[in-house]
Design a protein around this motif. Structure first.
Motif, PDB file in Angstrom:
ATOM      1  N   ILE A 139       7.110   2.816   4.206  1.00 37.02           N
ATOM      2  CA  ILE A 139       7.327   3.784   5.353  1.00 37.02           C
ATOM      3  C   ILE A 139       6.409   3.313   6.385  1.00 37.02           C
ATOM      4  CG2 ILE A 139       6.369   6.307   5.827  1.00 37.02           C
ATOM      5  CD1 ILE A 139       8.386   6.620   3.692  1.00 37.02           C
ATOM      6  N   ALA A 140       5.191   2.622   6.187  1.00 37.35           N
ATOM      7  CA  ALA A 140       4.458   2.316   7.289  1.00 37.35           C
ATOM      8  C   ALA A 140       3.794   0.950   6.810  1.00 37.35           C
ATOM      9  CB  ALA A 140       3.178   3.247   7.375  1.00 37.35           C
ATOM     10  N   ARG A 141       3.426   0.019   8.094  1.00 40.90           N
ATOM     11  CA  ARG A 141       2.425  -1.203   7.792  1.00 40.90           C
ATOM     12  C   ARG A 141       1.275  -0.926   8.636  1.00 40.90           C
ATOM     13  NH1 ARG A 141       5.975  -5.526   9.970  1.00 40.90           N
ATOM     14  NH2 ARG A 141       7.166  -3.947  11.066  1.00 40.90           N
ATOM     15  N   SER A 142       0.386  -1.738   8.322  1.00 39.20           N
ATOM     16  CA  SER A 142      -0.847  -1.817   9.229  1.00 39.20           C
ATOM     17  C   SER A 142      -1.245  -3.401   8.954  1.00 39.20           C
ATOM     18  CB  SER A 142      -1.967  -0.997   8.629  1.00 39.20           C
ATOM     19  OG  SER A 142      -2.326  -1.618   7.543  1.00 39.20           O
ATOM     20  N   VAL A 143      -1.817  -3.929  10.118  1.00 42.42           N
ATOM     21  CA  VAL A 143      -2.088  -5.192  10.190  1.00 42.42           C
ATOM     22  C   VAL A 143      -3.427  -5.622   9.405  1.00 42.42           C
ATOM     23  CG1 VAL A 143      -2.730  -7.284  11.795  1.00 42.42           C
ATOM     24  CG2 VAL A 143      -1.154  -5.387  12.284  1.00 42.42           C
ATOM     25  N   LYS A 144      -3.194  -6.613   8.604  1.00 39.34           N
ATOM     26  CA  LYS A 144      -4.479  -6.972   7.623  1.00 39.34           C
ATOM     27  C   LYS A 144      -4.279  -8.760   7.504  1.00 39.34           C
ATOM     28  CE  LYS A 144      -6.181  -6.352   3.075  1.00 39.34           C
ATOM     29  NZ  LYS A 144      -5.651  -5.663   1.480  1.00 39.34           N
ATOM     30  N   GLY A 145      -5.380  -9.164   7.567  1.00 36.93           N
ATOM     31  CA  GLY A 145      -5.517 -10.873   7.597  1.00 36.93           C
ATOM     32  C   GLY A 145      -4.491 -11.250   8.678  1.00 36.93           C
ATOM     33  N   THR A 146      -3.701 -12.366   7.950  1.00 35.88           N
ATOM     34  CA  THR A 146      -2.664 -12.974   8.886  1.00 35.88           C
ATOM     35  C   THR A 146      -1.562 -12.357   8.787  1.00 35.88           C
ATOM     36  OG1 THR A 146      -2.520 -14.565   7.391  1.00 35.88           O
ATOM     37  CG2 THR A 146      -3.808 -15.124   9.079  1.00 35.88           C
ATOM     38  N   GLY A 147      -1.165 -10.966   8.071  1.00 35.77           N
ATOM     39  CA  GLY A 147      -0.019 -10.545   7.916  1.00 35.77           C
ATOM     40  C   GLY A 147      -0.195  -8.765   7.882  1.00 35.77           C
ATOM     41  N   PHE A 148       0.434  -8.438   6.914  1.00 36.26           N
ATOM     42  CA  PHE A 148       0.535  -7.106   7.255  1.00 36.26           C
ATOM     43  C   PHE A 148       0.045  -6.276   5.735  1.00 36.26           C
ATOM     44  CE2 PHE A 148       3.594  -7.990  10.312  1.00 36.26           C
ATOM     45  CZ  PHE A 148       3.253  -7.382  11.300  1.00 36.26           C
ATOM     46  N   ASP A 149      -0.429  -5.235   5.690  1.00 35.39           N
ATOM     47  CA  ASP A 149      -0.581  -4.293   4.771  1.00 35.39           C
ATOM     48  C   ASP A 149       0.614  -3.222   4.513  1.00 35.39           C
ATOM     49  OD1 ASP A 149      -2.080  -3.586   2.563  1.00 35.39           O
ATOM     50  OD2 ASP A 149      -3.433  -2.012   3.846  1.00 35.39           O
ATOM     51  N   TYR A 150       1.299  -3.104   3.414  1.00 36.97           N
ATOM     52  CA  TYR A 150       2.596  -2.224   3.212  1.00 36.97           C
ATOM     53  C   TYR A 150       2.094  -1.178   2.562  1.00 36.97           C
ATOM     54  CZ  TYR A 150       5.138  -6.445   4.633  1.00 36.97           C
ATOM     55  OH  TYR A 150       5.517  -7.555   5.348  1.00 36.97           O
ATOM     56  N   TRP A 151       2.699   0.094   3.201  1.00 38.22           N
ATOM     57  CA  TRP A 151       2.649   1.653   2.657  1.00 38.22           C
ATOM     58  C   TRP A 151       4.007   2.098   2.256  1.00 38.22           C
ATOM     59  CZ3 TRP A 151      -2.664   3.434   2.458  1.00 38.22           C
ATOM     60  CH2 TRP A 151      -3.717   2.505   3.063  1.00 38.22           C
ATOM     61  N   LEU A 152       3.592   2.654   0.868  1.00 39.91           N
ATOM     62  CA  LEU A 152       4.951   3.253   0.314  1.00 39.91           C
ATOM     63  C   LEU A 152       4.776   4.823   0.310  1.00 39.91           C
ATOM     64  CD1 LEU A 152       5.037   1.106  -2.855  1.00 39.91           C
ATOM     65  CD2 LEU A 152       6.722   0.912  -0.919  1.00 39.91           C
ATOM     66  N   GLY A 153       6.007   5.346   0.628  1.00 42.16           N
ATOM     67  CA  GLY A 153       6.007   6.977   0.216  1.00 42.16           C
ATOM     68  C   GLY A 153       7.467   7.064  -0.157  1.00 42.16           C
ATOM     69  N   PRO A 154       7.801   8.396  -0.541  1.00 44.16           N
ATOM     70  CA  PRO A 154       8.971   8.931  -1.184  1.00 44.16           C
ATOM     71  C   PRO A 154       9.980   8.728   0.252  1.00 44.16           C
ATOM     72  CG  PRO A 154       7.212  10.632  -1.609  1.00 44.16           C
ATOM     73  CD  PRO A 154       6.300   9.651  -0.527  1.00 44.16           C
ATOM     74  N   LYS A 155      11.045   8.448  -0.393  1.00 40.97           N
ATOM     75  CA  LYS A 155      12.103   8.215   0.562  1.00 40.97           C
ATOM     76  C   LYS A 155      12.416   9.577   1.454  1.00 40.97           C
ATOM     77  CE  LYS A 155      14.061   4.536  -2.210  1.00 40.97           C
ATOM     78  NZ  LYS A 155      15.103   4.430  -3.123  1.00 40.97           N
ATOM     79  N   GLY A 156      12.314   9.616   2.731  1.00 38.26           N
ATOM     80  CA  GLY A 156      12.575  10.575   3.442  1.00 38.26           C
ATOM     81  C   GLY A 156      11.266  11.302   3.856  1.00 38.26           C
ATOM     82  N   SER A 157      10.137  10.855   3.611  1.00 34.52           N
ATOM     83  CA  SER A 157       8.693  11.450   3.669  1.00 34.52           C
ATOM     84  C   SER A 157       8.508  11.536   5.214  1.00 34.52           C
ATOM     85  CB  SER A 157       7.715  10.677   3.014  1.00 34.52           C
ATOM     86  OG  SER A 157       6.307  10.971   3.711  1.00 34.52           O
ATOM     87  N   THR A 158       7.795  12.860   5.355  1.00 32.89           N
ATOM     88  CA  THR A 158       7.721  13.145   6.805  1.00 32.89           C
ATOM     89  C   THR A 158       5.940  13.072   7.304  1.00 32.89           C
ATOM     90  OG1 THR A 158       7.631  15.369   6.370  1.00 32.89           O
ATOM     91  CG2 THR A 158       9.555  14.518   7.299  1.00 32.89           C
ATOM     92  N   ALA A 159       5.267  12.940   6.028  1.00 30.07           N
ATOM     93  CA  ALA A 159       3.870  12.827   6.346  1.00 30.07           C
ATOM     94  C   ALA A 159       3.611  11.799   7.393  1.00 30.07           C
ATOM     95  CB  ALA A 159       3.097  12.526   4.878  1.00 30.07           C
ATOM     96  N   PRO A 160       2.448  11.983   8.240  1.00 26.95           N
ATOM     97  CA  PRO A 160       2.125  11.334   9.506  1.00 26.95           C
ATOM     98  C   PRO A 160       1.460   9.841   8.847  1.00 26.95           C
ATOM     99  CG  PRO A 160       0.669  13.099   9.316  1.00 26.95           C
ATOM    100  CD  PRO A 160       1.405  13.519   8.085  1.00 26.95           C
ATOM    101  N   LEU A 161       1.856   8.890   9.391  1.00 27.09           N
ATOM    102  CA  LEU A 161       1.130   7.464   9.323  1.00 27.09           C
ATOM    103  C   LEU A 161       0.865   7.244   8.080  1.00 27.09           C
ATOM    104  CD1 LEU A 161      -0.791   7.252  12.752  1.00 27.09           C
ATOM    105  CD2 LEU A 161       1.249   5.873  11.982  1.00 27.09           C
ATOM    106  N   PHE A 162      -0.400   7.069   7.510  1.00 26.58           N
ATOM    107  CA  PHE A 162      -0.664   6.523   6.214  1.00 26.58           C
ATOM    108  C   PHE A 162      -1.418   7.679   5.283  1.00 26.58           C
ATOM    109  CE2 PHE A 162      -1.633   3.320   9.571  1.00 26.58           C
ATOM    110  CZ  PHE A 162      -0.783   2.584   9.065  1.00 26.58           C
TER     111      PHE A 162
END
Lengths: 388, 174
Positions: B94-117
């Protein structure tokens, strides 16, 4: 969708572009995109606070913005963002990551050149950790690393010149006159020094019309960067000669942080646009043994033949601690003697090519722990660590 | 399972970046001398039958672009892990944030409407080009330790993608 979400989406899109530019080798374009990403993510973090989005969103956005600030070359902004987030109430895991990031920010400050201008063939070497104070350092931590780095530069030059690995004999009169290495007086705080590597014009011209000094510095930094990132196989592919490979890993482990007195060593070299920074943060105990895995298996296999799937260097090797001494220099120049702590006769340890003169000899008289595998009356060396 | 599907993107991954993940994974697999259609085993917490992994052919330009194989392995592993998680679970990136030289990946239920993380769990991924069973096991343990400190409400996934002997091993937390 909140304004924080919009800004965050813009930041990630710019970070994507930064990564893609980096992959294409466009360092300046990548840096520009990182700056765009940082500014958007910083605003997203501020908006998240204003909109009271809660945790972990607020701390994740601060961490993300601080990371981008560091990539964009704004360490002070990165520090401010981490401090602001830690002052709020981040979840434990994010707080821990913020602290790790803060350590990285401080180390990057040490790598910054601060008014020093580096020229081609030069690089800055800096150390950080409890043993480093403002303009003062434990001498053995400093002297040993500078000496090993000098040796690494000369060994790399010999390798780049396709000279066979030199097991014995001084380099003076061979390479030292051709490739001069100078070190400046240390600067305060991180005890940073500048290495200047200069090659004779005649030698440089003979080296495929490229400057040997620049090539040596570039090669050393590339290999150390690979080692830091755990790309051990890539180094083995890059350094085909086994003796040179063994020597490189052995010397790099001596230069690497021990995690106690020294927590980071770093290198900054001039490059087009942003200076090239290589931070060696991987501790020496996390690094591979100087003897590569395949050669370790072959050494063990010679001792107790097993199906290859059952060979395990970690299981089949043993560690013996004792005081390192001379073996018969004339008769057995690739062996050392180790007087074990528990008493008994000295044991003979066979040292692979690439380690004896630069890494093992300086340890004579010291107490060391040696990882070995037994082969009749002689033990085969795999790795070592200072025991005191 | 087709790596090219990454080009469709997800809520947190643009089609362009999905294309980057697809290319990186393809270069890593071909670097290890695999051909499109290779069988990849899936093991661990949500094991399934092996799948045939396919991808569009790579070219010299791509191989040069992903010359930094460590970086390519990291990106490619995320590409494979995202496809596997999408296929075998109810979650998506659902979302990504930057971490180190790449990204941090965040999962949520498909169709989630919760804001950001908010109300998301983390996807911790590591990729290896080569290594034995012991190495693979240790890398997954490291990832699971990282997840164990998270205290997030949804189950997190630790994933190790092995490009040498194609395998995706998944751990779930808690």
């Amino acid at each position: 969708m909140s304004r924080a979400s919009d800004l965050h989406r813009d930041a990630i899109a710019a970070a994507d572009r930064a990564i893609m530019e980096r992959l294409r080798g466009h360092r300046d374009a990548s840096a520009t995109q990182y700056k765009v990403a940082f500014l958007a993510e910083r605003d997203a973090a501020a908006e998240a606070v204003k909109e009271a989005l809660g945790e972990p969103t607020i701390s994740v956005l601060h961490r993300s913005a601080a990371t981008l600030a560091l990539e964009a070359g704004f360490p002070r902004e990165a520090e401010r963002l981490v401090a602001a987030s830690l002052a709020m109430d981040p979840p434990d895991d994010i707080a821990s990551e913020l602290r790790d990031l803060l350590e990285n920010i401080y180390f990057r400050r040490h790598l910054a050149l601060r008014g020093i201008r580096l020229f081609e063939g030069e690089f800055q070497f800096a150390m950080t950790g409890p043993a480093v104070g403002f303009g003062i350092v434990q001498s053995d931590e400093y002297v040993g690393r500078v000496s090993n780095l000098e040796t690494l530069l000369y060994r790399t030059a010999e390798r780049k010149l396709n000279r066979p690995y030199r097991d014995r004999g001084k380099r003076r009169g061979q390479l030292q006159d051709e490739l001069a290495i100078y070190v400046t007086a240390p600067r305060a705080a991180s005890f940073a020094v500048t290495f200047r590597v200069g090659a004779q014009e005649q030698l440089s011209l003979s080296f495929d019309k490229r400057n040997l000094a620049e090539d040596v510095v570039d090669e050393v930094l590339t290999c150390l960067d690979l080692l830091n990132r755990g790309q051990d196989e890539a180094i083995r592919e890059r350094i085909q000669d086994l003796a040179y490979y063994t020597n490189f890993v052995g010397l790099a482990k001596e230069i690497a942080p021990d995690g106690k007195n020294i927590t980071g060593v770093g290198f900054t070299a001039p490059a087009e646009g942003i200076p090239r920074e290589v931070a060696l943060l991987r501790r020496r105990k996390q690094m591979p043994p100087p003897v590569p895995r395949q050669e370790r298996i072959e050494r063990i296999d010679q001792v107790r033949p097993l199906p290859s799937t059952e060979l395990d260097p970690a299981r089949d090797a043993e560690t013996i601690t004792g005081r390192l001494g001379f073996a018969d220099e004339l008769e057995r120049h690739n062996e050392i003697g180790l007087a074990p702590d528990g008493g008994g006769p000295p044991i003979r340890i066979r040292i692979p090519r690439g380690l004896m003169s630069d890494i093992v000899k300086p340890l004579w008289g010291s107490r060391v722990s040696v990882l070995v595998v037994r082969r009749g009356d002689v033990y085969e060396y795999i790795d070592h660590d200072e025991a005191d | 399972m087709n790596l090219n599907d990454l080009r469709k993107g997800t809520d947190g991954i643009t089609p362009d970046f999905g294309g980057t993940l697809c290319e990186a994974a393809s270069v890593c697999l071909e670097h290890r001398s695999h051909q499109s259609g290779v069988s990849m085993s899936i093991s661990g917490g949500i094991a399934s039958d092996p799948v045939a992994l396919t991808w569009p052919p790579t070219n010299d330009q791509m191989r040069r672009c992903y010359e930094d194989l460590q970086f390519a392995t990291e990106l490619g592993a995320y590409g494979v892990a995202i496809l596997v998680v999408e296929e075998l679970t109810e979650h998506t990136v659902i979302a990504r944030s930057v971490k180190g030289t790449g990204f941090d990946y965040w999962l949520g239920p498909k169709g989630s409407t919760a804001p950001l993380f908010q109300d998301k769990s983390r996807l911790e991924v590591t990729g290896i080009l080569d290594g034995d069973e012991d190495y693979l096991r240790r890398r997954l343990q490291d990832k699971m330790k990282q997840l164990a400190t998270g205290g997030v409400p949804l189950p997190g996934y630790g994933v190790v993608v092995h490009f040498g002997n194609p395998e995706t091993r998944i751990g779930t937390s808690p």
